[in-house]
Design an enzyme around this catalytic site. Structure first.
Site, PDB file in Angstrom:
ATOM      1  N   LYS A 130      27.753  -8.130 -47.352  1.00  0.00           N
ATOM      2  CA  LYS A 130      27.773  -9.578 -47.606  1.00  0.00           C
ATOM      3  C   LYS A 130      29.037  -9.911 -48.365  1.00  0.00           C
ATOM      4  O   LYS A 130      29.621  -9.042 -49.019  1.00  0.00           O
ATOM      5  CB  LYS A 130      26.560  -9.983 -48.451  1.00  0.00           C
ATOM      6  CG  LYS A 130      26.208 -11.453 -48.353  1.00  0.00           C
ATOM      7  CD  LYS A 130      25.467 -11.757 -47.081  1.00  0.00           C
ATOM      8  CE  LYS A 130      25.069 -13.205 -46.969  1.00  0.00           C
ATOM      9  NZ  LYS A 130      24.204 -13.419 -45.796  1.00  0.00           N
TER      10      LYS A 130
HETATM   11  P1  NAD Z   1      24.595 -24.415 -44.027  1.00  0.00           P
HETATM   12  O1  NAD Z   1      25.673 -24.462 -45.037  1.00  0.00           O
HETATM   13  O2  NAD Z   1      24.933 -24.718 -42.613  1.00  0.00           O
HETATM   14  O3  NAD Z   1      23.409 -25.417 -44.449  1.00  0.00           O
HETATM   15  C1  NAD Z   1      22.824 -25.410 -45.712  1.00  0.00           C
HETATM   16  C2  NAD Z   1      21.931 -26.629 -45.824  1.00  0.00           C
HETATM   17  O4  NAD Z   1      21.223 -26.552 -47.054  1.00  0.00           O
HETATM   18  C3  NAD Z   1      22.701 -27.945 -45.834  1.00  0.00           C
HETATM   19  O5  NAD Z   1      22.004 -28.895 -45.057  1.00  0.00           O
HETATM   20  C4  NAD Z   1      22.670 -28.353 -47.290  1.00  0.00           C
HETATM   21  O6  NAD Z   1      22.746 -29.758 -47.474  1.00  0.00           O
HETATM   22  C5  NAD Z   1      21.304 -27.818 -47.686  1.00  0.00           C
HETATM   23  N1  NAD Z   1      21.161 -27.664 -49.124  1.00  0.00           N
HETATM   24  C6  NAD Z   1      22.048 -27.181 -50.015  1.00  0.00           C
HETATM   25  N2  NAD Z   1      21.535 -27.228 -51.259  1.00  0.00           N
HETATM   26  C7  NAD Z   1      20.283 -27.733 -51.123  1.00  0.00           C
HETATM   27  C8  NAD Z   1      19.250 -28.018 -52.038  1.00  0.00           C
HETATM   28  N3  NAD Z   1      19.406 -27.799 -53.350  1.00  0.00           N
HETATM   29  N4  NAD Z   1      18.090 -28.516 -51.548  1.00  0.00           N
HETATM   30  C9  NAD Z   1      17.939 -28.734 -50.225  1.00  0.00           C
HETATM   31  N5  NAD Z   1      18.876 -28.485 -49.313  1.00  0.00           N
HETATM   32  C10 NAD Z   1      20.036 -27.991 -49.769  1.00  0.00           C
HETATM   33  O7  NAD Z   1      23.925 -22.981 -44.207  1.00  0.00           O
HETATM   34  P2  NAD Z   1      23.070 -22.169 -43.125  1.00  0.00           P
HETATM   35  O8  NAD Z   1      23.975 -21.269 -42.369  1.00  0.00           O
HETATM   36  O9  NAD Z   1      22.163 -23.109 -42.395  1.00  0.00           O
HETATM   37  O10 NAD Z   1      22.220 -21.219 -44.088  1.00  0.00           O
HETATM   38  C11 NAD Z   1      21.000 -21.666 -44.678  1.00  0.00           C
HETATM   39  C12 NAD Z   1      20.236 -20.469 -45.183  1.00  0.00           C
HETATM   40  O11 NAD Z   1      19.960 -19.592 -44.081  1.00  0.00           O
HETATM   41  C13 NAD Z   1      20.971 -19.612 -46.216  1.00  0.00           C
HETATM   42  O12 NAD Z   1      20.031 -19.100 -47.122  1.00  0.00           O
HETATM   43  C14 NAD Z   1      21.554 -18.488 -45.384  1.00  0.00           C
HETATM   44  O13 NAD Z   1      21.788 -17.327 -46.152  1.00  0.00           O
HETATM   45  C15 NAD Z   1      20.431 -18.284 -44.386  1.00  0.00           C
HETATM   46  N6  NAD Z   1      20.842 -17.619 -43.149  1.00  0.00           N
HETATM   47  C16 NAD Z   1      21.804 -18.173 -42.361  1.00  0.00           C
HETATM   48  C17 NAD Z   1      22.163 -17.520 -41.185  1.00  0.00           C
HETATM   49  C18 NAD Z   1      23.157 -18.116 -40.213  1.00  0.00           C
HETATM   50  O14 NAD Z   1      23.262 -17.591 -39.092  1.00  0.00           O
HETATM   51  N7  NAD Z   1      23.846 -19.186 -40.561  1.00  0.00           N
HETATM   52  C19 NAD Z   1      21.566 -16.296 -40.852  1.00  0.00           C
HETATM   53  C20 NAD Z   1      20.584 -15.768 -41.683  1.00  0.00           C
HETATM   54  C21 NAD Z   1      20.236 -16.450 -42.843  1.00  0.00           C
END
Ligand code: NAD
Length: 444
Positions: free
Chosen positions: A118
């Site tokens: 990571k």
């Molecule tokens: P992203 O940056 O595209 O989206 C994050 C979202 O969370 C945004 O809509 C933001 O406004 C919202 N957010 C931020 N702070 C917040 C809060 N305090 N309360 C509510 N909403 C809030 O990120 P992502 O890629 O969608 O990742 C989201 C989660 O999924 C993370 O935990 C990430 O580690 C996990 N994840 C992502 C992937 C991937 O392929 N992108 C894969 C596995 C896990």
């Protein structure tokens, strides 16, 4: 890195240190692995390599700012490191170590031949211009040098990074290593640059397949499929927005969603998901969509619903709000959204949790397919990618449920050994990595 694993940071009643939480989850699982030797427990408890770097970047106004970046490789027994790059103000070494560790177990659980890694840069991506983000990315990747590579450590998107960021990572690495097929150095790239069909919605689609499989096999009374279920989603980014679309297409009603600025709940029936998407695109937030009620993120988590999908940050469901959760099933699209204390409260109350290492493993699975396609200079059809993803998610879900169903008969009466799905998933993953470590033999 020798860290003290003290049970409490002393800063709050509940220990929210990602590093401690990751260790607690690991320790709970090892209680079910009697044969696991202490030497392996120690080996898995610490990351293999931690890179911490700080570097200057020239900002648009001509000033120079120093940024802190991290890349952690937890374990490479199964293969090269794999894991996202996060751009967020809360990124620190502890968090990156915990997330790299999670990746080791995630890859093992879905049987992709990668180890856990990571990375991230502590920055407020929303306040930075595209030019500033590009310079931060390029400088950070240059600092990492040959510590990343197609067969050593392969980054991917995570919070506040996306296909554009991955394109900059590829380009920077390619400038440093001309004349080679460098496409497999990073996944989640734009399609025209060797990205895989299906990578964009893979994490959300993986959540969908895992949930559908679990419901079809599960003991949740009256919840045998997604048809008509009421779903709440926290976070409307890469994962949350696709989850809303895919779960709604599968017959669920999305009754509330949120982002960092707040949430919205439908006044009756489900939200009109295409209308939410259009509003978010235009206004940068879901808040304010006509004919919805504005709610806080705390209200959102405690909505009356069947399924809650946290898809934003870690530590959202904690000891102080776990008893307000009304969902019957929580699907962890985000990494580590539930603390161990909240896990206990929810399990006690009979709330099922599909853990992150299973529920959001669709992303790394299709990243693996992208890496295979890049190595072979091939592009697979979308239907093939989605079919392979579904098969992998179904197999992983079956393995977790099978292990979980065997717990009660193994658990001595009166024992506090936990019998939840997270522990079952961790047991399956740790067993696989432990087995392969011993088959390879300890070098030299
Ligand atoms: P992203 O940056 O595209 O989206 C994050 C979202 O969370 C945004 O809509 C933001 O406004 C919202 N957010 C931020 N702070 C917040 C809060 N305090 N309360 C509510 N909403 C809030 O990120 P992502 O890629 O969608 O990742 C989201 C989660 O999924 C993370 O935990 C990430 O580690 C996990 N994840 C992502 C992937 C991937 O392929 N992108 C894969 C596995 C896990």
């Amino acid at each position: 890195m020798q860290k003290q694993l003290s049970p409490d940071t002393g800063c709050s009643d509940e220990d929210l240190s990602p590093y401690h939480i990751s260790h607690q989850q690991f320790e709970r699982a090892t209680r079910h692995l009697e044969g696991l030797k202490q030497g392996l427990i120690d080996f898995f408890s610490y990351p293999k390599r931690v890179i911490s770097t700080c570097f200057p970047v020239e900002m648009d106004d001509g000033s120079v700012q120093t940024f802190h970046g991290y890349r952690v490789l937890h374990n490479t027994v199964l293969g090269p490191g794999k894991g996202g790059m996060r751009f967020h103000p809360c990124v620190d070494e502890d968090e990156v170590v915990a997330l790299a560790t999670l990746m080791t177990w995630k890859c093992a659980l879905v049987k992709v031949p990668f180890g856990g890694a990571k990375g991230g840069v502590a920055c407020d991506a929303k306040a930075l211009s595209q030019g500033e983000l590009r310079r931060i990315t390029r400088r950070f990747i240059t600092e990492l040098g040959d510590n990343i590579g197609p067969h050593t450590d392969i980054p991917a998107p995570d919070m506040y990074t996306n296909a554009q960021t991955m394109a900059w990572i590829y380009d920077t690495y390619d400038m440093m290593h001309p004349g080679k097929n460098n496409r497999p150095v990073v996944t989640g790239k734009p399609l025209e640059m060797g990205g895989s069909p299906g990578r964009e919605d893979a994490t959300a689609r993986g959540c969908l397949y895992v949930t559908e499989r679990f419901l079809s096999l599960s003991p949740i009374e009256g919840l045998g499929s997604l048809q008509g279920t009421r779903v709440v989603i926290q976070g409307y980014g890469q994962v949350g927005s696709f989850a809303a679309r895919l779960f709604s297409e599968a017959g669920a009603q999305i009754i509330a969603v949120s982002d960092s600025q707040g949430g919205i709940a439908s006044l009756n029936g489900g939200l009109d998901v295409p209308a939410v998407e259009a509003w978010k695109r235009e206004h940068g937030t879901v808040v304010g969509l006509p004919e919805t009620r504005t709610i806080t993120n705390q209200d959102l988590l405690s909505q009356e619903c069947d399924i809650l999908i946290p898809a934003a940050l870690g530590n959202q469901i904690k000891a102080d709000n776990a008893d307000q959760i009304k969902a019957r099933l929580i699907v962890e699209a985000a990494n580590r959204p539930i603390t161990p204390e909240a896990d206990d409260i929810l399990t006690e109350r009979g709330v099922y949790i599909l853990p992150d290492i299973l529920a959001n493993a669709g992303g790394v699975t299709v990243s693996y397919y992208e890496w295979v396609q890049n190595n072979e200079n091939q592009e697979w059809p979308l239907e093939d990618v989605n079919r392979k993803l579904r098969d992998k998610m179904f197999h992983a879900t079956d393995a977790v449920i099978d292990r979980w169903r065997r717990f009660p008969s193994e658990t001595p009466e009166g024992s506090d050994i936990r019998t939840d799905l997270r522990t079952a998933a961790m047991v399956v993953a740790i067993e696989r990595v432990a087995h392969l470590t011993l088959v390879r033999g300890i070098w030299p």
